[in-house]
Each structure stands twice: as C-alpha cells, then as structure tokens.
Enzyme design. Structure first.
Site, PDB file in Angstrom:
ATOM      1  CB  SER A 199      -0.945   0.011   1.205  1.00 46.65           C
ATOM      2  OG  SER A 199      -2.279   0.120   0.780  1.00 46.65           O
ATOM      3  CE  LYS A 202      -4.490   2.430  -0.846  1.00 40.53           C
ATOM      4  NZ  LYS A 202      -3.900   1.092  -0.681  1.00 40.53           N
ATOM      5  CB  SER A 376      -4.712   2.010   3.622  1.00 42.54           C
ATOM      6  OG  SER A 376      -3.948   1.251   2.707  1.00 42.54           O
TER       7      SER A 376
END
Length: 538
Positions: A199, A202, A376
């Site tokens: 993640s 991102k 997230s």
C-alpha cells in the site's frame, strides 16, 4: 516523574505554538478528550519512569513527546480535524484513538469516520497548510535547521543496523533515510532494489494525481436530460467519494443531486422519465487482477459509498457486484421521494445534446488524497490512477492508470529505475518500488516549489492517532511519526516522515519481502521508525 529533556522541549513548544490560538475557543469542548488522553498517556510515562536510569535517553524523549503531543492533539481535535493554521492534524473523533480499535490496510477493518468538509466555513485545501513543515522547524512551507544538526551516516548506522538485522524483517529488506530539507540521503541499505511495495504505492499515486490535476481539482457527477426522449442519464464522473448516506459531511451527495434534479424536472413539467446511467468515463475491466476482493469494489466511474453493503467507510467489506446499478437504483429512490417516477435503470451514454440538470462535486483533490492515504483506501487509489490517466491522455483502465502514474512521476524527475505500476492501490503483487523512489516522493511533497503536493504529507497516518497507525506506536513515537503502511502476505512496508531529536524532518522507507510473521515484522518496522524519532544520530 519524567523530565522533559532539552531535545524534546522545542518540539513541545512548537506543538503548543500551533495549538495556542485555539485554546480559548475550544477549552471546554476539549476537557473530556484531554482527560481520556491523560489517562491513556499516564501508564506509558509510568512504565518509562519505572524502567529507571538504564533506559535509553531516546525512550524518555519519545515518552514525553507522546504525552505532550497527545494532549495537544486532544485540544486541537475538539475544534475539528484542522487547527487554526489550516493544517490537517487528526481525524475528528479519532484523536483519542489510543482507546479505540481501528486502522485499515489490506485485510484489516476500520471504524474510521469521514472528517473533511467542503461546506461553507470549511477549512481550505491542504496546500494552504504550510505548518505541516513550518511547525517542524521551517517557514513558508520549508524545513530549515542548522547544518550541524544533520544526522550522519555513521550515527544512523550505529542505531539502525542492529534493528534491521531482526529476522522478523524477512529474507530481503531495503531501507532509505533522507533529509527532507536538503534531499540528501543519510542512510541506505539496498535502497535501489525494487521490491513489492504493497500500500505504500498509494504515495506514488497521490503524487501523480496531484501533479497531473492540481490540489483544487474536483470530480463531478451529473444528471443530464436527453430533450427528445425524456431519458434522464446519471453520468458518472469517477468520484469514489460519492455517497448516498444522510451524513454526507461535505462529500458529494447522491441525495442532493436527486433533489436538485427533481426540482429541475418539475420546472420543465416533467414527473416521469426513463432512467439510465453512464459509466463510459472509465474503460477496461472493472475487476482488479487479484479478482473479487473485499478490499476493493469493481472499479467504475459511478458508485456510491464504494459499493459497500454495510455502514463502513473504510477497510474490507462485502461489496455489491455492480456499483453503477446500485448507485442508480438509490438515485431512483431519492427521485421517487421527490415526486419523480422512473423506469428500471439501464446502461447508456449521454449525448452531446443532453442538458445537464444538476451536478454534485467531490471535495478538492487534496482532501480526497488525504482520505486515501489515512485510511489506505483502495477504491480511491484506483479511481485516482484512472483519473490521472484521463488527465494525461491515457486509456483509463488498470494498465493505463499504472502507465500514467509512472509517466507522471518520470516527468517530475523522480528516480524511476526498477519501478513498475500495475495498479494504483498496491494490491497487485507485480508492483515494484524502491526505497529511493519512496523517499524521493516524500521529499518532492515537501518541496516549497510544489505546494500542491503537500497533501501527501498531511494525509499520512499519524502514529498512535489516525488511520492505519491509530493502534500502533502505543509505547513509542506517537504523534512524531507519520507514515503510510503496506501489508500483503509476506510483505510489510512503511514509508513516511519523522522528526528526530534535533527537529530535522526525515523521510524514510522500509520495504520487506518474504516475512513469515506479519505482526513481528510490523513491530520491527515500528521499532526502527521510533529509533529515528529518538536519535540525533551524529
């Protein structure tokens, strides 16, 4: 009692300086939160004090900083998620997160609530929040401190090498630590080796989207009437924050759009229409290469509440199979309540003759990016990758989104060797990023010449307080570390910023591969970030 050292005193003074303008206005409202935070912080300080003189000085510092920043954040949060300077501090109702559950990454659920608001009187977009850097030692969006305060490679190695030897970090791991003000790499281990970022991808998606579209860009959903056929088309604008819930709290509301549409129809003497929906803004498969997954709804230009069938706002959840049909069905219900009869909705495409009757727009992209990073949020990430593709003339599908993100970052002059983007969220295990690139992204976000990128820093979860870090750093650098987490099976990553004892703002990235115990790996990563917060390392 723990004595606040000379090193920590400037940090607490700066925190107090940020909070002080709000004290008079919010003191009464803050009392319950401050009381809760005091109860939460007390045991930590007691444990550190009980440890006696053998405990390292940085543990004293981290403990004192945790208590001071926690109390300061409690006062600020009573007035909302922004302080008097416009900086995003902590999510409303979550400053006391030390006594709550929460935090969402892949596979974890979260009770985090929406906080940003674009209604009248709401705070300005995050680029106005220079204090995210100013409060850490600079002015006008920059970070400055004496050159001799810069950590040294030798000093950092003395602290980090032992921690990074922890077997919990897996068979392979890479690390980079960079001074944000100068961009100088202070420490690196395998920093140019590309690994699966999970993640932390991102961060790259956020930088690409903001640089391509600007922090004030909004995503618009509209209702358009075909004048010759009385076909009403709900046209998706790719807004992943569109909501059908009553408590819209500043997000684009499907209810508001229906009410305005019904009013416009009645002015034309129309009370029954053929209802259609248009999702042609996005192209390609709606299903991520990982398949149907509770971490992500089918990606479409039209959806409400990310296709969730429960009342959650982030984290994994069961999703509807066709978000566009679901959103249009809810739109039809709201129209019916306002006296407009509709047919069962079907797919269509608005023509150039279609007359726009009403629109609703998302909050500024700065706010959307912050929500994505804090929670997230995979749905927002995939939507922003496709919006970046649209903004740069690339096909808006999974592959196009990844291609657009990569091209935009290359355009910014960032180190792209080894990087590969297969999606915008990091769910794809074929994504590849280096620690060098992740820290370069954070440094770019702190560049005073790129204020539109500041939401990348302000949106990072705050250790011990918000989003995916709300339940972490309970005994460490709470409030001092801000970082994006990443978790896939066998992969644990962490990238963000930390203020060291001398007030330097450091960017760091830690990527691991082939971990076998995710909890132990996460703990090892947090221990390393806490060590950065507690050392001058010279």
């Amino acid at each position: 009692m723990v004595r606040i050292t000379d090193a920590v005193r400037p940090r607490l003074a700066r925190a107090a300086g940020i909070v002080r303008p709000s004290l008079t206005r919010v003191a009464a409202a803050a009392k319950p939160q401050v009381a809760r935070l005091t109860r939460a912080a007390g045991p930590r300080l007691a444990r550190i004090t009980k440890a006696g003189p053998g405990v390292r000085s940085w543990q004293y510092t981290a403990g004192a900083a945790t208590a001071g920043l926690a109390l300061a954040a409690g006062v600020v949060t009573a007035a909302g998620p922004w302080d008097s300077t416009g900086q995003r501090t902590a999510e409303r109702d979550r400053a006391a997160a030390l006594e709550r559950t929460g935090g969402a990454d892949h596979g974890r659920k979260n009770d985090s609530s929406r906080t940003s608001d674009t209604a009248a009187g709401a705070p300005r977009p995050a680029p106005s929040a220079a204090s995210v850097l100013t409060g850490l030692g600079g002015a006008a969006g920059t970070v400055k401190s004496a050159p001799d305060a810069l950590p040294t490679s030798t000093g950092l190695a003395a602290v980090l090498d032992r921690l990074l030897a922890d077997p919990a970090l897996g068979a392979r791991h890479t690390v980079a630590v960079v001074d944000v003000a100068t961009g100088k790499r202070l420490y690196g281990s395998g920093a140019d080796e590309a690994l699966t970022p999970a993640s932390t991808t991102k961060i790259a998606t956020a930088v690409a989207a903001l640089s391509a579209m600007g922090a004030d860009h909004r995503l618009t959903t509209r209702a358009a009437l075909e004048p010759d056929t009385r076909e009403l088309v709900l046209v998706g604008g790719g807004d992943p924050t569109l909501t059908a819930r009553k408590d819209a709290q500043g997000w684009a509301s499907l209810r508001t759009l229906a009410a305005s549409t019904a009013k416009a129809l009645k002015k034309r003497g129309i009370t029954d229409v053929t209802l259609s929906y248009d999702t042609t803004l996005f192209a390609g498969s709606r299903i991520h290469p990982i398949g149907v997954n509770p971490n992500l709804a089918p990606v479409t230009a039209l959806s409400a509440d990310e296709g969730r069938i429960d009342d959650s706002t982030s984290g994994p959840a069961t999703r509807v199979s066709d978000p566009a049909v679901d959103a249009t069905g809810k739109f039809a219900e709201f129209l019916k309540a306002d006296g407009i009869t509709t047919t069962a909705p079907g797919p269509s495409k608005a023509t150039t003759r279609a007359q726009t009757l009403a629109t609703v727009s998302s909050p500024p992209l700065s706010t959307v990016v912050e929500r994505m990073l804090t929670n997230s949020d995979n749905d927002i990430a995939e939507a922003l990758a496709r919006q970046t593709a649209l903004a740069t003339g690339v096909r808006a599908d999974f592959a196009g989104g990844g291609k657009a993100v990569q091209a935009q970052l290359k355009k910014l002059g960032l180190p792209m060797t080894g990087a590969a983007f297969k999606d915008g969220s990091g769910l794809d295990r074929e994504d590849r990023l280096t620690a060098t690139l992740l820290t370069a992204l954070l440094v770019k976000a702190g560049d005073p010449d790129r204020p539109e990128l500041r939401p990348v820093l302000t949106g990072l979860p705050v250790a011990g307080f918000t989003g995916t870090l709300s339940t972490r750093y309970a005994d460490g650098a709470a409030g001092v570390v801000r970082a994006k987490t990443g978790t896939l099976t066998g992969v644990n990553t962490l990238a963000g910023t930390v203020v060291d004892q001398d007030g330097r703002l450091l960017a760091f990235a830690l990527l691991t591969s082939a971990t076998t115990d995710p909890t132990a790996a996460q703990t090892a990563l947090d221990r390393t970030a806490t060590a950065l917060a507690g050392c001058g390392c010279r």
